[in-house]
Design a protein around this motif. Structure first.
Motif, PDB file in Angstrom:
ATOM      1  N   GLY A   1       0.823  -1.278  -0.127  1.00 30.14           N
ATOM      2  CA  GLY A   1       0.138   0.028   0.072  1.00 30.14           C
ATOM      3  C   GLY A   1       0.747   1.327   0.132  1.00 30.14           C
ATOM      4  N   PRO A   2       0.563   2.077  -0.755  1.00 30.62           N
ATOM      5  CA  PRO A   2       1.284   3.295  -0.718  1.00 30.62           C
ATOM      6  C   PRO A   2       1.840   4.362   0.520  1.00 30.62           C
ATOM      7  N   ASP A   3       0.706   3.864   1.465  1.00 27.30           N
ATOM      8  CA  ASP A   3       1.197   4.634   2.951  1.00 27.30           C
ATOM      9  C   ASP A   3       1.735   3.815   3.785  1.00 27.30           C
ATOM     10  N   ASP A   4       2.128   2.788   3.390  1.00 24.45           N
ATOM     11  CA  ASP A   4       2.806   1.869   4.526  1.00 24.45           C
ATOM     12  C   ASP A   4       4.349   2.636   4.735  1.00 24.45           C
ATOM     13  N   PRO A   5       4.980   2.682   5.800  1.00 24.78           N
ATOM     14  CA  PRO A   5       6.095   3.444   5.872  1.00 24.78           C
ATOM     15  C   PRO A   5       7.344   2.728   5.167  1.00 24.78           C
ATOM     16  N   ARG A   6       7.327   1.249   5.230  1.00 26.07           N
ATOM     17  CA  ARG A   6       8.355   0.545   4.491  1.00 26.07           C
ATOM     18  C   ARG A   6       8.570   1.124   3.241  1.00 26.07           C
ATOM     19  N   VAL A   7       7.352   1.673   2.571  1.00 31.94           N
ATOM     20  CA  VAL A   7       7.442   2.398   1.000  1.00 31.94           C
ATOM     21  C   VAL A   7       8.688   3.252   1.009  1.00 31.94           C
ATOM     22  N   ARG A   8       8.821   4.132   1.975  1.00 31.88           N
ATOM     23  CA  ARG A   8       9.851   5.135   2.179  1.00 31.88           C
ATOM     24  C   ARG A   8      11.150   4.717   1.546  1.00 31.88           C
ATOM     25  N   GLN A   9      11.686   3.401   1.971  1.00 31.49           N
ATOM     26  CA  GLN A   9      12.704   2.634   1.381  1.00 31.49           C
ATOM     27  C   GLN A   9      12.664   2.597  -0.050  1.00 31.49           C
ATOM     28  N   ASP A  10      11.653   2.161  -0.542  1.00 31.12           N
ATOM     29  CA  ASP A  10      11.634   2.066  -2.160  1.00 31.12           C
ATOM     30  C   ASP A  10      11.786   3.360  -2.792  1.00 31.12           C
ATOM     31  N   VAL A  11      11.188   4.523  -2.233  1.00 32.28           N
ATOM     32  CA  VAL A  11      11.427   5.773  -2.695  1.00 32.28           C
ATOM     33  C   VAL A  11      12.603   6.364  -2.750  1.00 32.28           C
ATOM     34  N   ARG A  12      13.381   6.225  -1.618  1.00 30.17           N
ATOM     35  CA  ARG A  12      14.909   6.538  -1.766  1.00 30.17           C
ATOM     36  C   ARG A  12      15.554   5.615  -2.531  1.00 30.17           C
ATOM     37  N   ALA A  13      15.187   4.302  -2.696  1.00 28.73           N
ATOM     38  CA  ALA A  13      16.123   3.494  -3.566  1.00 28.73           C
ATOM     39  C   ALA A  13      15.965   3.717  -4.826  1.00 28.73           C
ATOM     40  N   VAL A  14      14.744   4.202  -5.626  1.00 26.54           N
ATOM     41  CA  VAL A  14      14.662   4.473  -6.916  1.00 26.54           C
ATOM     42  C   VAL A  14      15.248   5.872  -7.223  1.00 26.54           C
ATOM     43  N   ASP A  15      15.356   6.871  -6.083  1.00 28.95           N
ATOM     44  CA  ASP A  15      15.808   8.308  -6.179  1.00 28.95           C
ATOM     45  C   ASP A  15      17.341   7.922  -6.279  1.00 28.95           C
ATOM     46  N   GLN A  16      17.751   7.131  -5.681  1.00 30.10           N
ATOM     47  CA  GLN A  16      19.383   6.847  -5.905  1.00 30.10           C
ATOM     48  C   GLN A  16      19.747   6.374  -7.157  1.00 30.10           C
ATOM     49  N   VAL A  17      19.090   5.273  -7.740  1.00 28.11           N
ATOM     50  CA  VAL A  17      19.404   4.867  -9.104  1.00 28.11           C
ATOM     51  C   VAL A  17      19.010   5.746 -10.055  1.00 28.11           C
ATOM     52  N   ALA A  18      17.875   6.401 -10.049  1.00 33.76           N
ATOM     53  CA  ALA A  18      17.515   7.601 -10.893  1.00 33.76           C
ATOM     54  C   ALA A  18      18.725   8.607 -10.798  1.00 33.76           C
ATOM     55  N   GLY A  19      18.956   9.225  -9.587  1.00 28.29           N
ATOM     56  CA  GLY A  19      20.076  10.143  -9.349  1.00 28.29           C
ATOM     57  C   GLY A  19      21.339   9.950  -9.912  1.00 28.29           C
ATOM     58  N   GLN A  20      21.756   8.539 -10.034  1.00 24.98           N
ATOM     59  CA  GLN A  20      22.954   8.380 -10.561  1.00 24.98           C
ATOM     60  C   GLN A  20      22.938   8.267 -12.033  1.00 24.98           C
ATOM     61  N   LEU A  21      21.817   8.024 -12.589  1.00 28.03           N
ATOM     62  CA  LEU A  21      21.845   8.173 -14.212  1.00 28.03           C
ATOM     63  C   LEU A  21      21.694   9.791 -14.653  1.00 28.03           C
ATOM     64  N   ILE A  22      21.022  10.346 -13.820  1.00 28.07           N
ATOM     65  CA  ILE A  22      20.777  11.676 -14.260  1.00 28.07           C
ATOM     66  C   ILE A  22      21.983  12.296 -14.027  1.00 28.07           C
ATOM     67  N   ASP A  23      22.678  12.091 -12.838  1.00 25.01           N
ATOM     68  CA  ASP A  23      24.172  12.857 -12.924  1.00 25.01           C
ATOM     69  C   ASP A  23      25.128  12.496 -14.025  1.00 25.01           C
ATOM     70  N   HIS A  24      24.930  10.886 -14.558  1.00 23.71           N
ATOM     71  CA  HIS A  24      25.748  10.729 -15.477  1.00 23.71           C
ATOM     72  C   HIS A  24      25.426  11.249 -16.829  1.00 23.71           C
ATOM     73  N   VAL A  25      24.269  11.612 -17.032  1.00 24.85           N
ATOM     74  CA  VAL A  25      23.869  12.060 -18.561  1.00 24.85           C
ATOM     75  C   VAL A  25      23.786  13.537 -18.393  1.00 24.85           C
ATOM     76  N   ARG A  26      23.646  14.103 -17.419  1.00 26.24           N
ATOM     77  CA  ARG A  26      23.829  15.617 -17.470  1.00 26.24           C
ATOM     78  C   ARG A  26      25.213  15.983 -17.456  1.00 26.24           C
ATOM     79  N   GLY A  27      26.140  15.218 -16.747  1.00 29.35           N
ATOM     80  CA  GLY A  27      27.411  15.314 -17.052  1.00 29.35           C
ATOM     81  C   GLY A  27      28.061  15.119 -18.388  1.00 29.35           C
ATOM     82  N   ALA A  28      27.364  14.614 -19.204  1.00 23.34           N
ATOM     83  CA  ALA A  28      27.575  14.624 -20.732  1.00 23.34           C
ATOM     84  C   ALA A  28      26.871  15.629 -21.410  1.00 23.34           C
TER      85      ALA A  28
END
Length: 458
Positions: free
Chosen positions: A205-232
């Motif tokens: 469910g979207p309101d389960d506190p454990r989902v915050r870990q998933d939000v942080r995890a996808v933000d990290q993966v997306a952030g690494q990709l964003i930094d890589h392509v922005r750097g190019a």
């Protein structure tokens, strides 16, 4: 004139409410450019949303009325087909090429990714040997990427892309593969699909506190990709297809039609198989929307009255009424049913679990005549279920034909769902741009195509 490359990252399930402390990378991108809600298309599901963003058309025009539909000429329902030929309308990179001949596009795991006019395509494509096994695999164009990506990154983690083991590993693999293709090909447009938030928001469910870990995890993966392509030197757009709301109830729409004598089944080895072509009415259930196919127009009034009396259905759009929601297309059901808030449609058509087909308790997205989010769960009623999985895998390796029959038939396990309009823009889909150009309070999902074109052609 030199144009910077554009990378469009589809972070499934991301909403404006997620921006903040748990998404430092995505929030930083929004602060540098802008963020706004996307007005979703109906149904708010993957295939329809992606087709709308890439063509700028509504479902009545691009024809993707759900994640799957009843193919009347085959008399069979099919979901999750991959051919790009199923999407009518000019795709964004095709439109851009009319002004920029030679523009190159890489399509990384966006759907309808086979036999398109994109220059590079990578998409999941399991291997099904004749002995009954399902092996991880991908389809790529050019074909050389099938080997080179998996040699570089390891085999595509198919069983972490969907099913009980679905987790961040598949999303990270896709992001890493996208980085490889971006570096090798330097496409003008790169489309990247990151599915991770879909999993636990449906499981927990979207309101389960454990989902915050998933939000942080996808933000990290997306952030690494964003930094890589922005750097190019690339510009970045982040989009999402829908938000996920808490699931509080389920509508077993085909069982209702079955009890009314409208569905036909065939007994096969003691199982009941849906005979769609012989049925007077049946539903292809897809999250919070169901297409109800009615063979004889004389049955329309009866089916409409029957379904209108069912709890969990907010509204029925029959015949010409489907135009109100842009689903007046030949692929649509004669009736489109929209679930009430918190409810979703289960595909189950049998009335006795003992007669359920063998695939019902497996992860099998292509045989089931509807979407089945219960595939995200191991059956909690099975004793020693992990040992059962290990034993089944061993038998498969030894060459025995056997089923991985570990999925529950309890739809109440599902705690999150999507498909209908969100309760508010804050919990609906989101657009983030690295540029402040074209900033707005909100944008319709169909406007994503024009936004991409302005980035590619300015």
């Amino acid at each position: 004139m030199s144009h910077p490359p554009l990378v469009v990252i589809n972070v499934v399930g991301l909403t404006p409410a997620h921006l903040g402390a748990d998404t430092p990378n995505l929030t930083r991108l929004a602060d540098a450019g802008f963020a706004c809600p996307l007005e979703p298309v109906l149904p708010a599901v993957t295939c329809t949303a992606q087709a709308t963003m890439l063509t700028g058309l509504s479902p009545r025009d691009h024809g993707v009325v759900a994640n799957g539909w009843y193919f009347r000429d085959l008399a069979e329902p099919w979901l999750w087909r991959q051919s790009n030929h199923l999407v009518t309308g000019e795709k964004v990179w095709e439109t851009a090429r009319r002004s920029r001949p030679g523009l190159r596009c890489a399509k990384m795991f966006w759907w309808f990714n086979m036999y398109s006019s994109a220059d590079v395509a990578v998409t999941p494509r399991p291997i099904y040997p004749a002995d009954g096994r399902k092996l991880p695999g991908i389809y790529t164009a050019p074909a050389r990427y099938e080997r080179s990506l998996q040699e570089t990154l390891g085999p595509f983690p198919l069983f972490h892309f969907w099913g009980p083991a679905a987790d961040i590993r598949s999303t990270k693999w896709i992001a890493d593969a996208s980085r490889v293709v971006f570096d090798e090909e330097r496409p003008d447009l790169t489309l990247v699909y990151l599915p991770h938030l879909d999993y636990n928001m449906q499981r927990l469910g979207p309101d389960d506190p454990r989902v915050r870990q998933d939000v942080r995890a996808v933000d990290q993966v997306a952030g690494q990709l964003i930094d890589h392509v922005r750097g190019a030197g690339a510009e970045v757009l982040v989009v999402s297809e829908y938000g996920i709301e808490a699931a509080t109830g389920v509508v077993r729409i085909n069982q209702v039609l079955r009890e009314a004598g409208l569905i036909e089944v065939r007994e096969t080895l003691g199982w009941e198989m849906l005979d769609a072509g012989a049925s007077r009415a049946f539903a292809v259930a897809d999250h919070q929307l169901a297409h109800v196919y009615v063979k004889d127009p004389a049955d329309m009034a009866r089916v409409t009255a029957l379904l209108r009396g069912q709890g969990g259905i907010e509204r029925l759009y029959a015949g010409d009424d489907r135009a109100e929601i842009g689903l007046d297309h030949p692929r649509s059901g004669e009736i489109v049913a929209l679930a009430a808030p918190g409810f979703w449609f289960a595909y189950y058509y049998w009335l006795d679990e003992a007669r359920a087909p063998d695939f019902a308790r497996t992860v099998d997205i292509h045989r089931k005549p509807g979407y089945d989010p219960v595939e995200l769960f191991l059956d909690p009623d099975l004793p020693l279920v992990k040992g059962r999985i290990a034993w089944t895998l061993l038998k498969k390796k030894l060459g025995f034909r056997t089923l991985m029959s570990v999925i529950s038939l309890r739809p109440e396990l599902v705690k999150g769902t999507h498909g209908r309009p969100p309760a508010s823009p804050d919990v609906g889909p989101l657009l983030i741009s690295s540029s402040r150009d074209d900033a707005a309070d909100s944008k319709p999902m169909a406007a994503v195509k024009d936004l991409i074109l302005r980035r590619l052609l300015r």
